[in-house]
Structures are given as C-alpha cells and as structure tokens.
Scaffold this motif. Sequence first.
Motif, short mmCIF file in Angstrom:
data_model
loop_
_atom_site.label_atom_id
_atom_site.label_comp_id
_atom_site.label_asym_id
_atom_site.label_seq_id
_atom_site.Cartn_x
_atom_site.Cartn_y
_atom_site.Cartn_z
N UNK A 34 0.83 -1.20 0.00
CA UNK A 34 0.00 0.00 0.00
C UNK A 34 0.87 1.26 0.00
N UNK A 35 1.90 1.27 0.83
CA UNK A 35 2.78 2.44 0.90
C UNK A 35 3.52 2.67 -0.41
N UNK A 36 3.89 1.60 -1.09
CA UNK A 36 4.53 1.74 -2.41
C UNK A 36 3.57 2.37 -3.41
N UNK A 84 3.24 6.05 -2.54
CA UNK A 84 4.42 6.81 -2.97
C UNK A 84 4.47 7.03 -4.47
N UNK A 85 3.89 6.12 -5.24
CA UNK A 85 3.97 6.22 -6.69
C UNK A 85 2.92 7.14 -7.30
N UNK A 86 1.98 7.57 -6.51
CA UNK A 86 0.89 8.40 -7.03
C UNK A 86 1.35 9.83 -7.24
N UNK A 90 -6.52 10.00 -10.50
CA UNK A 90 -7.95 10.04 -10.80
C UNK A 90 -8.74 9.42 -9.65
N UNK A 91 -10.02 9.63 -9.67
CA UNK A 91 -10.91 9.12 -8.63
C UNK A 91 -10.80 7.60 -8.51
N UNK A 92 -10.64 6.91 -9.62
CA UNK A 92 -10.52 5.45 -9.60
C UNK A 92 -9.28 5.01 -8.82
N UNK A 93 -8.20 5.79 -8.94
CA UNK A 93 -6.98 5.47 -8.20
C UNK A 93 -7.22 5.59 -6.70
N UNK A 94 -7.89 6.63 -6.30
CA UNK A 94 -8.21 6.84 -4.89
C UNK A 94 -9.15 5.75 -4.39
N UNK A 95 -10.14 5.40 -5.20
CA UNK A 95 -11.06 4.31 -4.83
C UNK A 95 -10.31 3.00 -4.64
N UNK A 96 -9.34 2.73 -5.50
CA UNK A 96 -8.53 1.52 -5.38
C UNK A 96 -7.73 1.51 -4.09
N UNK A 97 -7.19 2.65 -3.72
CA UNK A 97 -6.42 2.75 -2.48
C UNK A 97 -7.33 2.57 -1.26
#
Length: 61
Positions: free
Chosen positions: A22-24, A27-29, A35-42
């Motif tokens: 998760x931390x990796x 850090x890569x974001x 995008x919202x999808x990236x945040x939803x995935x996290x």
Amino acid sequence: MGNAISNKEQQVTYLKERLHIFLEVLDSIEPETTELEDIDRMIAMMDDLELKMEQFKKLSE
C-alpha cells in the motif's frame, strides 16, 4: 488460493507485506494525475487490510 494463515507470526508478516505494498502505491501516485478510480482503489486496499486485521484478531481470541 493459498493456505490459510493461522500462525500469529505469519499473520503479522502478511499484514506488514500488505501495508508495504500500500505504501509503495501511495508513494507512486502523482497528485496532478491521480484520478478518482486510483483513490477508490487505495481505499479498497485499506478496507481489505482492515478486514484481514479483524479476521486475524478474531482467530487469536
């Protein structure tokens, strides 16, 4: 699927590995291109981690 994790040491190792992943990802974001999808995935990753912690907690009681 893999074998069930019942050993406390394996549980801690599993949680540490998942948190490291998760931390990796975090850090890569890039804030400018996230995008919202990236945040939803996290958020889903954190929800999964929380669920696994609760499962391990119940097993150890």
